[in-house]
Design an enzyme around this catalytic site. Structure first.
Site, PDB file in Angstrom:
ATOM      1  N   ASP A   1      -5.747   2.578  -3.611  1.00  0.00           N
ATOM      2  CA  ASP A   1      -7.110   2.640  -3.030  1.00  0.00           C
ATOM      3  C   ASP A   1      -7.393   3.857  -2.185  1.00  0.00           C
ATOM      4  O   ASP A   1      -8.550   3.690  -1.731  1.00  0.00           O
ATOM      5  CB  ASP A   1      -7.315   1.172  -2.225  1.00  0.00           C
ATOM      6  N   ARG A   2      -6.374   4.580  -1.764  1.00  0.00           N
ATOM      7  CA  ARG A   2      -6.634   5.837  -1.159  1.00  0.00           C
ATOM      8  C   ARG A   2      -6.801   6.938  -1.908  1.00  0.00           C
ATOM      9  O   ARG A   2      -6.248   7.073  -2.970  1.00  0.00           O
ATOM     10  CB  ARG A   2      -5.354   5.959   0.072  1.00  0.00           C
TER      11      ARG A   2
ATOM     12  N   ASP B   1      -0.993   1.670  -3.891  1.00  0.00           N
ATOM     13  CA  ASP B   1      -1.748   0.614  -4.706  1.00  0.00           C
ATOM     14  C   ASP B   1      -3.020   1.220  -5.149  1.00  0.00           C
ATOM     15  O   ASP B   1      -3.864   0.349  -5.698  1.00  0.00           O
ATOM     16  CB  ASP B   1      -1.990  -0.744  -3.864  1.00  0.00           C
TER      17      ASP B   1
ATOM     18  N   ASP C   1      -2.436   6.530  -3.456  1.00  0.00           N
ATOM     19  CA  ASP C   1      -1.518   5.750  -2.802  1.00  0.00           C
ATOM     20  C   ASP C   1      -0.534   4.810  -3.536  1.00  0.00           C
ATOM     21  O   ASP C   1      -1.012   4.682  -4.755  1.00  0.00           O
ATOM     22  CB  ASP C   1      -1.666   5.110  -1.409  1.00  0.00           C
TER      23      ASP C   1
ATOM     24  N   SER D   1       0.774  -1.248   0.044  1.00  0.00           N
ATOM     25  CA  SER D   1      -0.005   0.128   0.116  1.00  0.00           C
ATOM     26  C   SER D   1       0.858   1.338   0.093  1.00  0.00           C
ATOM     27  O   SER D   1       1.564   1.391  -0.956  1.00  0.00           O
ATOM     28  CB  SER D   1      -1.041  -0.156   1.205  1.00  0.00           C
ATOM     29  N   HIS D   2       0.578   2.192   1.066  1.00  0.00           N
ATOM     30  CA  HIS D   2       1.161   3.553   1.110  1.00  0.00           C
ATOM     31  C   HIS D   2       2.671   3.214   1.532  1.00  0.00           C
ATOM     32  O   HIS D   2       3.125   4.135   1.933  1.00  0.00           O
ATOM     33  CB  HIS D   2       0.270   4.137   2.034  1.00  0.00           C
TER      34      HIS D   2
ATOM     35  N   LYS E   1     -11.757  -0.160  -1.452  1.00  0.00           N
ATOM     36  CA  LYS E   1     -11.623   1.121  -1.300  1.00  0.00           C
ATOM     37  C   LYS E   1     -10.966   1.636  -2.706  1.00  0.00           C
ATOM     38  O   LYS E   1     -10.408   0.817  -3.093  1.00  0.00           O
ATOM     39  CB  LYS E   1     -10.865   1.798  -0.097  1.00  0.00           C
TER      40      LYS E   1
HETATM   41  C1  G1P Z   1      -4.413   1.434   8.242  1.00  0.00           C
HETATM   42  C2  G1P Z   1      -5.682   2.209   8.227  1.00  0.00           C
HETATM   43  C3  G1P Z   1      -6.939   1.419   8.025  1.00  0.00           C
HETATM   44  C4  G1P Z   1      -6.814   0.812   6.499  1.00  0.00           C
HETATM   45  C5  G1P Z   1      -5.215   0.097   6.651  1.00  0.00           C
HETATM   46  C6  G1P Z   1      -5.019  -0.387   4.954  1.00  0.00           C
HETATM   47  O1  G1P Z   1      -4.464   0.409   9.176  1.00  0.00           O
HETATM   48  O2  G1P Z   1      -5.930   2.858   9.684  1.00  0.00           O
HETATM   49  O3  G1P Z   1      -8.018   2.283   8.096  1.00  0.00           O
HETATM   50  O4  G1P Z   1      -7.881  -0.020   6.489  1.00  0.00           O
HETATM   51  O5  G1P Z   1      -4.324   1.035   6.931  1.00  0.00           O
HETATM   52  O6  G1P Z   1      -5.056   0.674   4.023  1.00  0.00           O
HETATM   53  P1  G1P Z   1      -3.802   0.415  10.793  1.00  0.00           P
HETATM   54  O7  G1P Z   1      -2.359   0.766  10.133  1.00  0.00           O
HETATM   55  O8  G1P Z   1      -4.436   1.510  11.292  1.00  0.00           O
HETATM   56  O9  G1P Z   1      -4.055  -0.967  11.145  1.00  0.00           O
HETATM   57 ZN    ZN Z   2      -3.448   1.353  -0.337  1.00  0.00          ZN
END
Ligand code: G1P
Ligand code: ZN
Length: 545
Positions: free
Chosen positions: A283-284, A281, A279, A113-114, A378
């Site tokens: 999704d954000r 991948d 981000d 992801s990010h 998302k």
């Molecule tokens: C974080 C975000 C959560 C999101 C997840 C994946 O998770 O808070 O809302 O779904 O990344 O993108 P966390 O690190 O808080 O467990």
């Molecule tokens: Zn992501």
């Protein structure tokens, strides 16, 4: 070409977190580490044998090598049909879209992801099920259990790598594979939801300028296809749209801290009317107006309140949902529409069966995640197009849109303070301390705030009856203000404490203060209740959103 069986031994740390298995690249590169986890997916998800699968990733370092391993393992494990994104690219929302469109049995997304990429960065594997959504907890747990008992994996021996850069198809053993265009199915879905003609004329008009920042990550090719080629947005509307293995050194997380380049443009002189980023991948999303930041909690509420303006949602919304720490702005929209708003634990997977059951049309998380029933993930670009469609119809600016929302519904001032990379013992100690003290808090008063309720959030899934406990300590004050404490489930280094702070001001109250200022008293109360400074040794958060 034959299937070989390679002996292996378990690793004991392959339990997926909030969003898949996420580790340092070097950990994934250890002999058998990736193979063990992938084999555990095949061993626990029997429908993949003789079934169909899509694979792709966000283009980060190790994406291509990992894909070639997964493709050979898929063929060796009896997968009949495999789709793979060209150049190894597929955004998370595109994978969800493709699983659903072609009724595949599942998908594997390679992404952290990010989190930063590159040889020193992070890597990750997510498994999505046949509904297109992230594997639910029972499935990730079953994969983990397989990984603890694994003794062998299967892979095709001595086959050439597939050429990921060319569209095409072929066979590997009994498996048919196809390299697909990563964008076209997703674009077609977006065209069905949004009024592309209207958005296009807004983007082409000299009175409106936008800038979209792909942060050198997966949405680059999608943004070029959608905004440049299809909507004919002027050049200069896009930046950093080539996916790079290390994201150009960026932390590809669209927030005020990490999307600096975009933030500087949007808060600088002669800024465009609309700014957005996504981000690693895809999704954000982050939405900005001219010198104006839209909190994700407000953003999802505004999308829901304006959904009647959008072709794909004109027929009405079945219901709404938000993760627990997300502000209650969405609940107020649900009240007005006379529909339910569900409150789920953090993580997209909890929205899955609400969406599958048709109970929810739009849902979101405070962590820059928003989407709808069109897929089961998302979706960053979906949120951007939704905003652009609203603005094209109303002719309002981003700031006017948000402020008129507050004037109608009141404002949920909101901030999240993250303390990243803290000592795990200190983090768990802090949570244990809160768990032992919250029962005595109701009735206490702190300055202008009286505690009404305090608990450790637990969620009863209304469909499968499963209970998910210990999802965060909630301290709820009279009048709807809240402080929530929880530990991140996605980090790869140390622990991350997240403190979510929210204050509700009704529509007759003071609506236009700076958020950190409006929340200052609650921020101090959070430190007083949890002893954050003392227990973590940090005198301020590392990220404020
Ligand atoms: C974080 C975000 C959560 C999101 C997840 C994946 O998770 O808070 O809302 O779904 O990344 O993108 P966390 O690190 O808080 O467990
Ligand atoms: Zn992501």
């Amino acid at each position: 070409m034959e299937v070989i069986t390679v002996p292996t031994a378990p690793f004991h740390d392959q339990r997926p977190g909030t969003s898949g298995l996420r580790k340092k690249v070097q950990q994934f590169q250890q002999p058998n580490y990736l193979e063990n986890f992938i084999q555990s997916i095949f061993d626990s998800q029997r429908e993949l044998q003789d079934g169909s699968l899509v694979v792709g990733g966000d283009g980060r370092f190790y994406n291509r090598q990992a894909l070639q391993i997964i493709i050979r393992m898929a063929a060796a494990n009896g997968v009949k049909k495999l789709l793979v994104g060209q150049s190894g690219i597929l955004s998370t929302p595109a994978v969800s879209c493709i699983i659903r469109k072609y009724r595949l049995n599942g998908g594997i997304i390679l992404s952290a992801s990010h989190n930063p990429g590159g040889p020193e960065g992070d890597f990750g594997v997510k498994f999505n099920a046949g509904n297109g959504g992230p594997a639910p907890a029972q499935v990730t747990e079953a994969i983990y259990q397989e990984s603890l008992n694994i003794s062998r994996y299967r892979i095709m021996d001595a086959v050439d790598d597939i050429d990921l850069d060319r569209l095409g198809n072929g066979t590997m053993g009994n498996m048919q594979w196809e390299v697909i265009d990563p964008v076209s199915d997703y674009l077609e879905l977006m065209e069905r939801l949004f009024d592309f003609d209207r958005i296009a004329s807004q983007l082409q008009s000299s009175r409106f300028r936008m800038i979209y920042d792909a942060m050198n990550a997966v949405t680059g090719p999608y943004a070029v296809a959608i905004f440049n080629r299809r909507l004919r947005a002027p050049t200069g509307s896009l930046q950093d749209c080539t996916p790079l293995e290390d994201f150009g050194g960026l932390h590809p997380d669209p927030n005020l801290e990490y999307a600096q380049k975009l933030v500087n443009i949007m808060f600088g002189d002669r800024s465009p009317d609309f700014g957005a980023a996504s981000d690693g991948d895809g999704d954000r999303n982050m939405i900005l107006g001219r010198r104006f930041f839209v909190t994700p909690s407000d953003s999802v509420a505004i999308l829901a309140a304006n959904a009647h303006l959008i072709p794909g949602y004109r027929q009405g919304l079945a219901g709404l949902a938000r993760s627990m720490p997300t502000s209650a702005a969405l609940d107020r929209v649900a009240d007005k529409l006379g529909i339910s708003c569900y409150e789920t634990p953090t993580g997209w997977k909890f929205f899955g069966d609400l969406l599958d059951a048709g109970k929810v049309s739009i849902c979101g998380e405070e962590s820059f995640g928003t989407s709808s029933s069109h897929i089961r993930e998302k979706d960053g670009l979906w949120a951007v197009l939704f905003w652009l469609n609203i603005l094209a119809v109303t002719g309002k600016s981003v700031q006017e849109t948000v402020e008129s929302h507050w004037k109608e519904f009141g404002r949920n001032y909101y901030t999240r303070h993250d303390y990243e990379g803290i000592d795990p013992d200190a983090a768990h100690g802090l949570m244990e301390y809160l768990r032992s003290t919250f029962p005595s808090l109701p009735g206490n008063r702190y300055g202008s705030y009286a505690v009404e309720q305090a608990d450790d959030f637990s969620y009863l899934d209304p469909f499968d009856g499963s209970v998910t406990e210990h999802q965060g300590i909630r301290i709820i004050f009279a009048g709807g203000s809240r402080i929530v404490f929880r530990l991140s489930g996605t980090g790869t280094q140390g622990a991350t404490l997240r403190v979510y702070i929210e204050k509700y001001e009704d529509k007759t109250g003071s609506l236009f203060e700076e958020a950190q200022q409006a929340l200052a008293e609650l921020i101090a109360i959070a430190d007083r209740l949890a002893g954050i400074r003392g227990k973590t040794g940090r005198d301020r958060p590392s990220v404020i959103t």
